[in-house]
Design a protein around this motif. Structure first.
Motif, PDB file in Angstrom:
ATOM      1  N   GLU B  62      40.493   6.730   0.313  1.00 57.06           N
ATOM      2  CA  GLU B  62      40.009   5.441   0.833  1.00 57.06           C
ATOM      3  C   GLU B  62      38.496   5.327   0.691  1.00 57.06           C
ATOM      4  O   GLU B  62      37.978   4.239   0.398  1.00 57.06           O
ATOM      5  N   ASN B  63      37.792   6.438   0.868  1.00 54.09           N
ATOM      6  CA  ASN B  63      36.336   6.411   0.680  1.00 54.09           C
ATOM      7  C   ASN B  63      35.962   6.111  -0.768  1.00 54.09           C
ATOM      8  O   ASN B  63      35.067   5.310  -1.043  1.00 54.09           O
ATOM      9  N   ALA B  64      36.641   6.774  -1.696  1.00 50.87           N
ATOM     10  CA  ALA B  64      36.341   6.529  -3.118  1.00 50.87           C
ATOM     11  C   ALA B  64      36.653   5.079  -3.470  1.00 50.87           C
ATOM     12  O   ALA B  64      35.876   4.408  -4.160  1.00 50.87           O
ATOM     13  N   ALA B  65      37.782   4.585  -2.980  1.00 47.33           N
ATOM     14  CA  ALA B  65      38.182   3.205  -3.276  1.00 47.33           C
ATOM     15  C   ALA B  65      37.186   2.212  -2.694  1.00 47.33           C
ATOM     16  O   ALA B  65      36.763   1.263  -3.360  1.00 47.33           O
ATOM     17  N   ARG B  66      36.784   2.455  -1.445  1.00 43.76           N
ATOM     18  CA  ARG B  66      35.838   1.532  -0.803  1.00 43.76           C
ATOM     19  C   ARG B  66      34.507   1.517  -1.547  1.00 43.76           C
ATOM     20  O   ARG B  66      33.928   0.445  -1.775  1.00 43.76           O
ATOM     21  N   SER B  67      34.013   2.683  -1.946  1.00 42.13           N
ATOM     22  CA  SER B  67      32.742   2.711  -2.675  1.00 42.13           C
ATOM     23  C   SER B  67      32.857   2.003  -4.018  1.00 42.13           C
ATOM     24  O   SER B  67      31.922   1.337  -4.469  1.00 42.13           O
ATOM     25  N   LEU B  68      34.004   2.139  -4.641  1.00 45.85           N
ATOM     26  CA  LEU B  68      34.240   1.448  -5.917  1.00 45.85           C
ATOM     27  C   LEU B  68      34.152  -0.070  -5.723  1.00 45.85           C
ATOM     28  O   LEU B  68      33.577  -0.789  -6.536  1.00 45.85           O
ATOM     29  N   ALA B  69      34.713  -0.541  -4.617  1.00 47.29           N
ATOM     30  CA  ALA B  69      34.714  -1.984  -4.353  1.00 47.29           C
ATOM     31  C   ALA B  69      33.352  -2.476  -3.864  1.00 47.29           C
ATOM     32  O   ALA B  69      32.941  -3.585  -4.178  1.00 47.29           O
ATOM     33  N   GLU B  70      32.647  -1.630  -3.124  1.00 47.37           N
ATOM     34  CA  GLU B  70      31.413  -2.103  -2.466  1.00 47.37           C
ATOM     35  C   GLU B  70      30.153  -1.927  -3.315  1.00 47.37           C
ATOM     36  O   GLU B  70      29.106  -2.453  -2.963  1.00 47.37           O
ATOM     37  N   PHE B  71      30.246  -1.171  -4.409  1.00 41.72           N
ATOM     38  CA  PHE B  71      29.064  -0.978  -5.265  1.00 41.72           C
ATOM     39  C   PHE B  71      29.386  -1.385  -6.702  1.00 41.72           C
ATOM     40  O   PHE B  71      29.414  -0.539  -7.615  1.00 41.72           O
ATOM     41  N   PRO B  72      29.600  -2.702  -6.919  1.00 37.06           N
ATOM     42  CA  PRO B  72      30.000  -3.150  -8.257  1.00 37.06           C
ATOM     43  C   PRO B  72      28.916  -2.972  -9.312  1.00 37.06           C
ATOM     44  O   PRO B  72      29.213  -2.990 -10.503  1.00 37.06           O
ATOM     45  N   ASP B  73      27.652  -2.815  -8.876  1.00 38.67           N
ATOM     46  CA  ASP B  73      26.573  -2.681  -9.856  1.00 38.67           C
ATOM     47  C   ASP B  73      26.216  -1.234 -10.177  1.00 38.67           C
ATOM     48  O   ASP B  73      25.260  -0.980 -10.918  1.00 38.67           O
ATOM     49  N   ALA B  74      26.963  -0.301  -9.613  1.00 35.98           N
ATOM     50  CA  ALA B  74      26.699   1.110  -9.927  1.00 35.98           C
ATOM     51  C   ALA B  74      26.985   1.366 -11.405  1.00 35.98           C
ATOM     52  O   ALA B  74      27.746   0.621 -12.038  1.00 35.98           O
ATOM     53  N   ASP B  75      26.373   2.421 -11.922  1.00 37.34           N
ATOM     54  CA  ASP B  75      26.574   2.796 -13.325  1.00 37.34           C
ATOM     55  C   ASP B  75      28.083   2.949 -13.608  1.00 37.34           C
ATOM     56  O   ASP B  75      28.824   3.495 -12.784  1.00 37.34           O
ATOM     57  N   TRP B  76      28.499   2.463 -14.752  1.00 36.53           N
ATOM     58  CA  TRP B  76      29.936   2.478 -15.073  1.00 36.53           C
ATOM     59  C   TRP B  76      30.518   3.890 -15.055  1.00 36.53           C
ATOM     60  O   TRP B  76      31.639   4.112 -14.620  1.00 36.53           O
ATOM     61  N   ARG B  77      29.721   4.871 -15.501  1.00 32.42           N
ATOM     62  CA  ARG B  77      30.249   6.246 -15.510  1.00 32.42           C
ATOM     63  C   ARG B  77      30.563   6.722 -14.089  1.00 32.42           C
ATOM     64  O   ARG B  77      31.537   7.427 -13.852  1.00 32.42           O
ATOM     65  N   VAL B  78      29.712   6.310 -13.147  1.00 25.57           N
ATOM     66  CA  VAL B  78      29.950   6.699 -11.751  1.00 25.57           C
ATOM     67  C   VAL B  78      31.178   5.967 -11.211  1.00 25.57           C
ATOM     68  O   VAL B  78      32.022   6.550 -10.526  1.00 25.57           O
ATOM     69  N   ARG B  79      31.306   4.689 -11.552  1.00 23.53           N
ATOM     70  CA  ARG B  79      32.467   3.918 -11.084  1.00 23.53           C
ATOM     71  C   ARG B  79      33.762   4.517 -11.644  1.00 23.53           C
ATOM     72  O   ARG B  79      34.764   4.614 -10.951  1.00 23.53           O
ATOM     73  N   LYS B  80      33.694   4.904 -12.902  1.00 24.45           N
ATOM     74  CA  LYS B  80      34.876   5.517 -13.512  1.00 24.45           C
ATOM     75  C   LYS B  80      35.207   6.836 -12.795  1.00 24.45           C
ATOM     76  O   LYS B  80      36.369   7.142 -12.550  1.00 24.45           O
ATOM     77  N   GLY B  81      34.181   7.576 -12.437  1.00 24.16           N
ATOM     78  CA  GLY B  81      34.387   8.820 -11.699  1.00 24.16           C
ATOM     79  C   GLY B  81      35.014   8.566 -10.332  1.00 24.16           C
ATOM     80  O   GLY B  81      35.899   9.312  -9.892  1.00 24.16           O
ATOM     81  N   LEU B  82      34.577   7.505  -9.675  1.00 26.89           N
ATOM     82  CA  LEU B  82      35.159   7.160  -8.367  1.00 26.89           C
ATOM     83  C   LEU B  82      36.621   6.749  -8.517  1.00 26.89           C
ATOM     84  O   LEU B  82      37.464   7.089  -7.676  1.00 26.89           O
ATOM     85  N   ALA B  83      36.910   5.999  -9.579  1.00 23.19           N
ATOM     86  CA  ALA B  83      38.297   5.571  -9.825  1.00 23.19           C
ATOM     87  C   ALA B  83      39.181   6.788 -10.049  1.00 23.19           C
ATOM     88  O   ALA B  83      40.313   6.875  -9.544  1.00 23.19           O
ATOM     89  N   ARG B  84      38.655   7.748 -10.800  1.00 19.99           N
ATOM     90  CA  ARG B  84      39.414   8.965 -11.062  1.00 19.99           C
ATOM     91  C   ARG B  84      39.636   9.748  -9.764  1.00 19.99           C
ATOM     92  O   ARG B  84      40.736  10.246  -9.490  1.00 19.99           O
ATOM     93  N   GLN B  85      38.560   9.826  -8.967  1.00 16.99           N
ATOM     94  CA  GLN B  85      38.688  10.551  -7.696  1.00 16.99           C
ATOM     95  C   GLN B  85      39.737   9.895  -6.804  1.00 16.99           C
ATOM     96  O   GLN B  85      40.547  10.577  -6.157  1.00 16.99           O
ATOM     97  N   CYS B  86      39.723   8.568  -6.789  1.00 19.72           N
ATOM     98  CA  CYS B  86      40.701   7.826  -5.980  1.00 19.72           C
ATOM     99  C   CYS B  86      42.133   8.221  -6.378  1.00 19.72           C
ATOM    100  O   CYS B  86      42.977   8.513  -5.518  1.00 19.72           O
ATOM    101  N   ALA B  87      42.380   8.266  -7.674  1.00 13.73           N
ATOM    102  CA  ALA B  87      43.731   8.621  -8.150  1.00 13.73           C
ATOM    103  C   ALA B  87      44.045  10.093  -7.869  1.00 13.73           C
ATOM    104  O   ALA B  87      45.185  10.434  -7.516  1.00 13.73           O
ATOM    105  N   ASP B  88      43.034  10.950  -8.008  1.00 15.00           N
ATOM    106  CA  ASP B  88      43.259  12.383  -7.723  1.00 15.00           C
ATOM    107  C   ASP B  88      43.648  12.580  -6.257  1.00 15.00           C
ATOM    108  O   ASP B  88      44.577  13.325  -5.939  1.00 15.00           O
TER     109      ASP B  88
END
Lengths: 186, 263
Positions: B62-88
């Motif tokens: 839930e933390n990874a998902a929330r950060s993904l939603a709340e920081f849309p301007d973060a670097d794409w590589r970081v967002r992709k990492g958060l998405a991966r963490q969410c699925a993991d």
């Protein structure tokens, strides 16, 4: 005449925008949906849409747009995305997303494959084929969720049908940029 | 949507945000002392741990998902990492649930607490969140998983050891995501160090409130040195972690044997 490079980039960039939007929608739903099974369903698929966005974004860089270029869809289609995201309950979120919206998106991907030149645009074709390979698995997970939580009752049983109808009504979903400038008209 | 988190929380809203949604199968409590804290060797100890850990993994998801939603301007590589963490983390939830149910437990059998999600809800920067979640909580999880994997293997519980082994590999990637972002941000803006320090101090205060009364009295596992290095911590950072861990464990042992102030 086939699609120009710019039109291809705009279509792929629009698909990327949609993928990012879907990833963010699922991400917002993970902490705000109470049922653990739904959280897990959404949480796993966040990564699928991130990968789709990433692959499409790599391709935009090859189509003379920026890498990871996203193009906001046409206004009517964007409203459909907003409608999907506004689902009022768990089952509406699941049904609207997987039963209402994704089949229409799949049709649009297939539409692109039918429209583009399979040889000239082969890298885009391969990426979309991989995305189309993923979608039945997502649908399978959605079906497994329904079996697992057969006790849940919808707040709005017609939600998915309405999302599907809204999506189908928007024939155009790409807003093309103007053609690139040249110093003399042909 | 049925939600069991509507009960008012007694935690300080300056340190703790709203909890994540939980359905009515779960009993959500605020602090460690309200959990079912069973002694080592208790026949339900392992089931309770699987249940607790399943919910912790849900909080990290839930933390990874929330950060993904709340920081849309973060670097794409970081967002992709958060998405991966969410699925993991979603897979980890499933892994713990599978073990829990295979060994006779069920969802909602024990209380849960959502402190990781609630602490991060009061951290307003992505780098601060990843410093806490990925470089602190996840790093501690890496140490624990490394110890638990070896312990399970020695006991002949290969199903459990295999799960920890797989999760350890995932955690290394999540910690590296945090380390990469922190290094990148520090290089761009040295003032990031202040942002991180403030976030860590706030999280430490909140953590102390959650675990007051004995929740941190664990001395079983030390620092997983090689895994932490692999996850992108510098040798100096790992050395410091080892020193702090050794001192903390010694203090716990001293208290347990009656030599400490709480003797």
């Amino acid at each position: 005449m086939g699609l120009t490079i710019r039109q291809k980039a705009d279509r792929i960039g629009t698909f990327r925008f949609i993928s990012v939007y879907l990833m963010e929608t699922l991400a917002r739903w993970v902490p705000t949906t109470p049922e653990l099974e739904a959280k897990v369903l959404f949480g796993r698929h966040v990564w699928d849409f991130a990968q789709h966005a990433d692959q499409l974004g790599r391709r935009t860089g090859e189509l003379r747009a920026a890498a990871q270029y996203s193009l906001r869809p046409a206004a009517g289609y964007f409203k459909v995305l907003e409608a999907v995201a506004s689902a009022p309950g768990t089952l509406e979120r699941v049904a609207g997303f997987y039963d209402g919206f994704l089949p229409d998106l799949e049709r649009r991907y297939r539409g692109y494959l039918a429209e583009t030149d399979q040889l000239n645009d082969e890298p885009s074709v391969r990426i979309i084929e991989r995305i189309l390979f993923d979608l039945p698995r997502l649908k399978g997970d959605r079906i497994a969720f329904a079996a697992q939580r057969a006790d849940l009752k919808p707040l709005d049983a017609g939600w998915a049908t309405r999302i599907a109808a809204l999506a189908a009504a928007e024939r155009e979903f790409v807003t093309d940029r103007s053609p690139a400038r040249t110093s003399a008209a042909v | 949507m049925t939600d069991s988190t509507a009960a008012p929380s007694r935690l300080d809203p300056a340190l703790f945000g709203e909890g994540p949604a939980r359905d009515d199968r779960f009993t959500v409590v605020d602090v460690w002392a309200e959990m079912v804290n069973l002694p080592d060797g208790h026949r339900d100890k392992q089931r309770e741990f699987f249940h607790r850990q399943m919910n912790e993994e849900a909080c990290v998801m839930e933390n990874a998902a929330r950060s993904l939603a709340e920081f849309p301007d973060a670097d794409w590589r970081v967002r992709k990492g958060l998405a991966r963490q969410c699925a993991d983390e979603a897979r980890h939830v499933l892994s713990y649930r599978r073990l829990l149910e295979a060994r006779g437990g069920h969802l909602g059998q024990y209380p849960v607490m959502n402190f990781q999600y609630r602490i991060l809800g009061r951290i307003d920067s992505l780098v601060g969140r990843l410093a806490i979640q990925n470089r602190s909580f996840e790093a501690d999880g890496l140490d624990a998983a490394t110890y638990a994997r070896d312990e399970a293997r020695q006991a002949g519980d290969h199903e459990l050891a295999d799960m920890y082994d797989a999760q350890q590999a995932d955690e290394v990637c999540h910690i590296r995501l945090g380390n990469d972002l922190v290094r990148d941000q520090m290089a761009k803006a040295p003032r990031t160090a202040m942002v991180i320090a403030r976030a860590l101090t706030q999280a430490a205060r909140a953590f102390a409130r959650i675990f007051a009364g004995g929740g941190t009295e664990v001395e079983k596992y030390g620092i997983a040195v090689d895994a932490r290095l692999e996850a992108g911590f510098s040798p100096e950072e790992v050395e410091a972690a080892v020193r702090m861990s050794d001192a903390r464990r010694a203090a716990v042992r001293e208290r347990a044997t009656g030599g400490g102030v709480h003797g």
